[in-house]
Write a protein that holds these residues in place. Structure first.
Motif, PDB file in Angstrom:
ATOM      1  N   TYR A 292     -67.775  38.363 -69.260  1.00 22.29           N
ATOM      2  CA  TYR A 292     -68.536  39.798 -68.241  1.00 22.29           C
ATOM      3  C   TYR A 292     -68.865  39.346 -67.092  1.00 22.29           C
ATOM      4  O   TYR A 292     -68.404  38.413 -66.374  1.00 22.29           O
ATOM      5  CB  TYR A 292     -69.892  38.491 -68.903  1.00 22.29           C
ATOM      6  N   ASP A 293     -68.295  40.124 -66.589  1.00 26.87           N
ATOM      7  CA  ASP A 293     -68.097  40.416 -65.096  1.00 26.87           C
ATOM      8  C   ASP A 293     -69.046  40.933 -64.555  1.00 26.87           C
ATOM      9  O   ASP A 293     -68.771  41.229 -62.789  1.00 26.87           O
ATOM     10  CB  ASP A 293     -66.752  42.210 -64.790  1.00 26.87           C
ATOM     11  N   GLY A 294     -70.243  40.617 -64.991  1.00 27.80           N
ATOM     12  CA  GLY A 294     -71.554  40.737 -63.807  1.00 27.80           C
ATOM     13  C   GLY A 294     -71.443  39.306 -62.769  1.00 27.80           C
ATOM     14  O   GLY A 294     -70.807  38.439 -63.050  1.00 27.80           O
ATOM     15  N   VAL A 295     -73.045  39.590 -61.988  1.00 30.88           N
ATOM     16  CA  VAL A 295     -73.206  38.502 -61.332  1.00 30.88           C
ATOM     17  C   VAL A 295     -74.171  37.704 -62.423  1.00 30.88           C
ATOM     18  O   VAL A 295     -74.505  37.275 -63.192  1.00 30.88           O
ATOM     19  CB  VAL A 295     -73.869  38.275 -60.204  1.00 30.88           C
ATOM     20  N   ILE A 296     -73.416  36.288 -62.057  1.00 36.09           N
ATOM     21  CA  ILE A 296     -73.501  34.786 -63.137  1.00 36.09           C
ATOM     22  C   ILE A 296     -74.007  33.564 -62.201  1.00 36.09           C
ATOM     23  O   ILE A 296     -73.331  33.273 -60.834  1.00 36.09           O
ATOM     24  CB  ILE A 296     -71.487  34.342 -63.835  1.00 36.09           C
ATOM     25  N   ILE A 297     -74.935  33.821 -62.874  1.00 36.78           N
ATOM     26  CA  ILE A 297     -75.814  31.758 -62.004  1.00 36.78           C
ATOM     27  C   ILE A 297     -75.638  31.443 -63.212  1.00 36.78           C
ATOM     28  O   ILE A 297     -75.741  30.941 -64.074  1.00 36.78           O
ATOM     29  CB  ILE A 297     -77.420  32.191 -61.359  1.00 36.78           C
ATOM     30  N   LEU A 298     -75.210  29.626 -62.349  1.00 35.85           N
ATOM     31  CA  LEU A 298     -75.310  28.671 -62.796  1.00 35.85           C
ATOM     32  C   LEU A 298     -76.033  27.465 -62.563  1.00 35.85           C
ATOM     33  O   LEU A 298     -75.668  27.100 -61.635  1.00 35.85           O
ATOM     34  CB  LEU A 298     -73.512  28.033 -62.865  1.00 35.85           C
ATOM     35  N   LEU A 310     -66.709  26.039 -58.151  1.00 37.79           N
ATOM     36  CA  LEU A 310     -66.761  27.146 -59.459  1.00 37.79           C
ATOM     37  C   LEU A 310     -66.671  28.771 -58.395  1.00 37.79           C
ATOM     38  O   LEU A 310     -66.105  29.823 -59.179  1.00 37.79           O
ATOM     39  CB  LEU A 310     -67.883  26.516 -60.260  1.00 37.79           C
ATOM     40  N   ILE A 311     -67.194  28.397 -57.399  1.00 39.81           N
ATOM     41  CA  ILE A 311     -67.796  30.236 -56.661  1.00 39.81           C
ATOM     42  C   ILE A 311     -65.960  30.393 -56.289  1.00 39.81           C
ATOM     43  O   ILE A 311     -66.247  31.490 -56.525  1.00 39.81           O
ATOM     44  CB  ILE A 311     -68.264  29.228 -55.725  1.00 39.81           C
ATOM     45  N   ASN A 312     -65.217  29.163 -56.147  1.00 38.37           N
ATOM     46  CA  ASN A 312     -64.067  29.363 -55.388  1.00 38.37           C
ATOM     47  C   ASN A 312     -62.915  30.144 -56.502  1.00 38.37           C
ATOM     48  O   ASN A 312     -62.228  30.971 -55.923  1.00 38.37           O
ATOM     49  CB  ASN A 312     -64.024  28.760 -54.868  1.00 38.37           C
ATOM     50  N   ALA A 313     -63.836  29.450 -57.714  1.00 40.74           N
ATOM     51  CA  ALA A 313     -62.011  30.239 -58.888  1.00 40.74           C
ATOM     52  C   ALA A 313     -62.728  31.172 -59.365  1.00 40.74           C
ATOM     53  O   ALA A 313     -61.901  32.136 -60.378  1.00 40.74           O
ATOM     54  CB  ALA A 313     -62.816  28.648 -59.586  1.00 40.74           C
ATOM     55  N   GLY A 314     -64.369  32.233 -58.825  1.00 36.36           N
ATOM     56  CA  GLY A 314     -64.818  33.278 -59.395  1.00 36.36           C
ATOM     57  C   GLY A 314     -65.458  32.947 -60.791  1.00 36.36           C
ATOM     58  O   GLY A 314     -65.909  34.025 -61.362  1.00 36.36           O
ATOM     59  N   THR A 315     -65.852  31.727 -61.551  1.00 34.99           N
ATOM     60  CA  THR A 315     -66.360  31.673 -62.344  1.00 34.99           C
ATOM     61  C   THR A 315     -67.425  32.408 -62.751  1.00 34.99           C
ATOM     62  O   THR A 315     -68.336  32.485 -63.292  1.00 34.99           O
ATOM     63  CB  THR A 315     -66.146  29.967 -62.708  1.00 34.99           C
ATOM     64  N   ILE A 316     -68.120  31.793 -61.114  1.00 38.65           N
ATOM     65  CA  ILE A 316     -69.616  31.618 -61.439  1.00 38.65           C
ATOM     66  C   ILE A 316     -69.821  32.589 -59.535  1.00 38.65           C
ATOM     67  O   ILE A 316     -68.693  32.365 -58.899  1.00 38.65           O
ATOM     68  CB  ILE A 316     -70.867  30.672 -61.072  1.00 38.65           C
ATOM     69  N   ASP A 317     -71.539  32.646 -59.479  1.00 38.01           N
ATOM     70  CA  ASP A 317     -71.206  33.998 -58.534  1.00 38.01           C
ATOM     71  C   ASP A 317     -71.849  33.102 -57.666  1.00 38.01           C
ATOM     72  O   ASP A 317     -72.135  33.122 -55.906  1.00 38.01           O
ATOM     73  CB  ASP A 317     -71.591  35.250 -58.053  1.00 38.01           C
ATOM     74  N   ILE A 318     -73.545  32.603 -57.893  1.00 40.08           N
ATOM     75  CA  ILE A 318     -74.605  31.516 -56.841  1.00 40.08           C
ATOM     76  C   ILE A 318     -74.943  30.576 -57.929  1.00 40.08           C
ATOM     77  O   ILE A 318     -74.573  30.893 -58.911  1.00 40.08           O
ATOM     78  CB  ILE A 318     -75.640  32.826 -57.413  1.00 40.08           C
TER      79      ILE A 318
END
Length: 369
Positions: A292-298, A310-318
């Motif tokens: 999934y290449d859209g926005v991910i919140i964890l 996680l955000i800096n790794a690009g794994t999540i966005d928010i």
């Protein structure tokens, strides 16, 4: 490049003042189901978050499993929510309404006229609790009642109820909606083959069990637009008496790819470990990102260090934070300054009144001499 999670960002279709979301949390503060000035104050106090996702909000009078929750199916509820959205927008935050149908995790005392709750099947969530009235009329946790299986046409009607609530949300001033497809509630019940034993188009293989979720998403997209629709998922969760099943990972891989095609606002994943249930397996969130290449919140046991990694790794966005926001209305400022957090008092999470709701102090108030 290192991302500063406290600075404004455009993330997909979202324009946020930071990358911190306040996750949805049931607070049971509405005796009549209509949002009021106290709700507006509560959310305004916590509008340091770039994105606020409200408590689960009933899409109909049969969607409830907790007393005193707000709804979005009556004109007076829309009017009440306008107070909340206005207060949050005045503080520069974005706010989505979480749309909720609990399905079988309900009790006859939560239902109009004391009818049975509904689900994908008539299988009872025999060790899960609703918040209702016992046989003596005492308020508290009660075992979920045996449900009635929805007919095929009724399943489609529930999807329409979600879409109608979504339209009401936009009328109330919300920036979008989050479909509650997590925590063992109705949409997730359809995904689980141990709960969904249907033989129609909504039961059987992964695609059929996911059909209700995707049709509900599509109905909401048609009603309010894809950039205003998000969804919450709990892969590998176990709340609501949902056993693990062999096809968990293929199910969520299928959902990720189907939701990517729809280009919705975001997918909000919750790790249920913080709720005493199963943790996400190691590497799952990274695999989900590959699908999934859209926005991910964890959300779930997040802190500043984990969020930034996680955000800096690009794994999540928010990064989503739930319970800490209850007792720390200024949570974003506390995280930014590494100030001590006030622990919550879980006995105050539910119940009418302002105590444990709008009377928590900010850090600056606690250190004032």
């Amino acid at each position: 490049m290192t991302t500063n999670i406290f600075e404004p960002a455009t993330i997909g279709s979202l324009k946020l003042k930071n990358r911190i979301a306040m996750a949805p949390m049931t607070r049971a503060r509405n005796a009549d189901g209509i949002p009021n000035d106290a709700n507006a104050l509560y959310y305004a106090q916590r509008s340091g978050a770039g994105l606020i996702i409200t408590e689960g909000t009933a899409i109909s009078d049969t969607a409830k499993g907790v007393l005193y929750i707000p709804g979005l199916y009556k004109p007076e509820q829309v009017k009440g929510w306008k107070k909340v959205t206005r207060a949050v927008h005045e503080n520069g935050s974005t706010i989505f309404s979480q749309l909720w149908h609990v399905g079988r995790v309900s009790h006859t005392s939560n239902q109009p006229g004391g009818i049975a709750p509904v689900g994908p099947s008539d299988i009872q969530a025999a060790t899960s609790f609703a918040w209702g009235f016992d046989q003596n009329g005492n308020e508290g946790f009660v075992i979920s009642s045996k449900p009635r299986a929805l007919s095929t046409n009724e399943v489609k009607q529930v999807a329409d109820n979600f879409a109608n609530a979504a339209k009401n949300a936009i009328e109330a001033g919300f920036d979008g909606v989050e479909l509650h497809a997590a925590n063992g509630y109705l949409i997730e019940q359809f995904l689980n083959p141990f709960v969904n034993n249907r033989t129609d188009e909504y039961g059987g293989n992964v695609e059929n069990r996911a059909r209700f979720l995707l049709e509900t998403v599509d109905a909401c997209i048609e009603a309010i637009g894809k950039d205003k629709v998000g969804i919450r998922l709990t892969p590998y969760g176990g709340l609501g008496d949902l056993p693990h099943y062999e096809e968990i990972e293929p199910t969520y891989q299928y959902l990720a790819k189907e939701l990517a095609k729809r280009n919705i606002a975001y997918i909000h994943i919750m790790d249920q470990q913080s709720k005493g249930s199963h943790a996400l397996p190691d590497g799952f969130i990274e695999r989900f990102r590959s699908w999934y290449d859209g926005v991910i919140i964890l959300a779930g046991s997040m802190d500043r260090e984990k969020s930034e990694k996680l955000i800096n790794a690009g794994t999540i966005d928010i990064a989503g934070f739930g319970e800490p926001f209850i007792s720390n209305p200024d949570l974003v400022e506390r995280l930014q300054n590494n100030w001590k957090l006030t622990p919550p008092k879980r006995e105050l999470h539910y119940g009418l009144g302002s105590h444990g709701y709008t009377d928590w102090e900010t850090y600056k108030e606690t250190v004032m001499v």
